[in-house]
Design a protein around this motif. Structure first.
Motif, PDB file in Angstrom:
ATOM      1  N   LYS A 126      78.205  40.708  61.273  1.00 32.24           N
ATOM      2  CA  LYS A 126      79.230  41.662  60.820  1.00 32.24           C
ATOM      3  C   LYS A 126      79.805  41.310  59.441  1.00 32.24           C
ATOM      4  N   ARG A 127      79.532  40.102  58.947  1.00 28.66           N
ATOM      5  CA  ARG A 127      80.010  39.730  57.608  1.00 28.66           C
ATOM      6  C   ARG A 127      79.118  40.307  56.508  1.00 28.66           C
ATOM      7  N   ARG A 128      77.931  40.704  56.879  1.00 24.47           N
ATOM      8  CA  ARG A 128      76.966  41.191  55.889  1.00 24.47           C
ATOM      9  C   ARG A 128      76.890  42.714  55.912  1.00 24.47           C
ATOM     10  N   VAL A 129      76.457  43.264  54.779  1.00 16.70           N
ATOM     11  CA  VAL A 129      76.317  44.706  54.631  1.00 16.70           C
ATOM     12  C   VAL A 129      74.876  44.995  54.236  1.00 16.70           C
ATOM     13  N   LEU A 130      74.309  46.005  54.859  1.00 12.66           N
ATOM     14  CA  LEU A 130      72.971  46.462  54.499  1.00 12.66           C
ATOM     15  C   LEU A 130      73.072  47.752  53.691  1.00 12.66           C
ATOM     16  N   VAL A 131      72.123  47.929  52.818  1.00 13.91           N
ATOM     17  CA  VAL A 131      72.010  49.167  52.059  1.00 13.91           C
ATOM     18  C   VAL A 131      70.815  49.913  52.646  1.00 13.91           C
ATOM     19  N   GLU A 132      71.064  51.156  53.070  1.00 19.57           N
ATOM     20  CA  GLU A 132      69.974  51.959  53.618  1.00 19.57           C
ATOM     21  C   GLU A 132      69.894  53.282  52.887  1.00 19.57           C
ATOM     22  N   LEU A 133      68.707  53.862  52.931  1.00 18.79           N
ATOM     23  CA  LEU A 133      68.455  55.133  52.253  1.00 18.79           C
ATOM     24  C   LEU A 133      69.022  56.307  53.016  1.00 18.79           C
ATOM     25  N   ASN A 134      69.418  57.314  52.276  1.00 18.71           N
ATOM     26  CA  ASN A 134      69.688  58.627  52.838  1.00 18.71           C
ATOM     27  C   ASN A 134      68.338  59.344  52.808  1.00 18.71           C
ATOM     28  N   GLU A 135      67.666  59.393  53.943  1.00 19.09           N
ATOM     29  CA  GLU A 135      66.291  59.905  54.003  1.00 19.09           C
ATOM     30  C   GLU A 135      66.180  61.355  53.527  1.00 19.09           C
ATOM     31  N   LYS A 186      67.923  62.830  51.199  1.00 19.14           N
ATOM     32  CA  LYS A 186      67.991  62.830  49.736  1.00 19.14           C
ATOM     33  C   LYS A 186      66.694  62.270  49.134  1.00 19.14           C
ATOM     34  N   ILE A 187      66.128  61.260  49.775  1.00 17.65           N
ATOM     35  CA  ILE A 187      64.882  60.652  49.290  1.00 17.65           C
ATOM     36  C   ILE A 187      63.724  61.641  49.396  1.00 17.65           C
ATOM     37  N   ALA A 188      63.754  62.489  50.411  1.00 20.40           N
ATOM     38  CA  ALA A 188      62.683  63.485  50.579  1.00 20.40           C
ATOM     39  C   ALA A 188      62.571  64.377  49.349  1.00 20.40           C
ATOM     40  N   GLU A 189      63.685  64.586  48.650  1.00 16.63           N
ATOM     41  CA  GLU A 189      63.658  65.404  47.441  1.00 16.63           C
ATOM     42  C   GLU A 189      62.813  64.747  46.337  1.00 16.63           C
ATOM     43  N   LEU A 190      62.751  63.422  46.332  1.00 14.59           N
ATOM     44  CA  LEU A 190      61.946  62.717  45.330  1.00 14.59           C
ATOM     45  C   LEU A 190      60.458  62.772  45.650  1.00 14.59           C
ATOM     46  N   ALA A 191      60.108  62.871  46.917  1.00 13.03           N
ATOM     47  CA  ALA A 191      58.705  62.807  47.330  1.00 13.03           C
ATOM     48  C   ALA A 191      57.844  63.861  46.639  1.00 13.03           C
ATOM     49  N   GLU A 192      58.375  65.043  46.457  1.00 15.80           N
ATOM     50  CA  GLU A 192      57.577  66.111  45.855  1.00 15.80           C
ATOM     51  C   GLU A 192      57.100  65.758  44.445  1.00 15.80           C
ATOM     52  N   PHE A 193      57.867  64.949  43.728  1.00 15.04           N
ATOM     53  CA  PHE A 193      57.480  64.580  42.369  1.00 15.04           C
ATOM     54  C   PHE A 193      56.274  63.642  42.355  1.00 15.04           C
TER      55      PHE A 193
END
Length: 160
Positions: free
Chosen positions: A99-108, A110-117
């Motif tokens: 609980k002392r640590r923080v993870l960074v995760e993707l907003n899937e 929002k990332i899907a918008e990049l896939a088309e490129f």
């Protein structure tokens, strides 16, 4: 005669290494410009876009993990994550076991918008690979793997 052949071999290798350096520089330039163009389509810079790529390939990471992967200073990673979070691409979540640590995760979504490129580019890569044998492609993979590790080390030297 053997000495003359050795000199020709050394000269040929030197010429090929010069060509490799020139092609590598050109490839690096177009790669940066491509990723900058993709990033700009989404209001990102190239570092932000490549950080999202790390998260997509590695899964949720801590800021410390990202600093190690990117070679960026921890303070720079904090600013980078603040910008990505403000733009909706990532979110900080509590670590499931510490609980002392923080993870960074993707907003899937929002990332899907990049896939088309990248879809057209992926087709171009597959098409370009048709002119190489499987063994040639394995050599390219081995070369790029070695060079990626060397460049990661070089980046760490610059930031460390």
């Amino acid at each position: 005669m053997a000495k003359a052949e050795q000199k020709r071999g050394e000269a040929a290798r030197s010429e090929v290494l010069d060509q490799l350096m020139a092609v590598g520089r050109a490839h690096s330039g177009v790669t940066v410009m491509f990723h900058s163009a993709v990033a700009a389509k989404q209001g990102l810079n190239a570092t932000e876009e490549k950080t999202l790529d790390f998260l997509q390939r590695q899964g949720p990471l801590t800021a410390k993990d990202l600093a190690e992967l990117t070679g960026l200073a921890p303070a720079s990673v904090t600013g980078l994550l603040d910008r990505l979070e403000a733009k909706g691409f990532v979110r900080r979540v509590k670590h499931p076991t510490d609980k002392r640590r923080v993870l960074v995760e993707l907003n899937e979504d929002k990332i899907a918008e990049l896939a088309e490129f990248f879809e057209d580019w992926a087709r171009d890569v597959v098409e370009a690979c048709e002119e190489f044998s499987t063994d040639e492609l394995r050599t390219v993979i081995r070369f790029l793997s070695v060079m990626s590790e060397r460049q990661r080390t070089a980046a760490a030297r610059l930031t460390g």
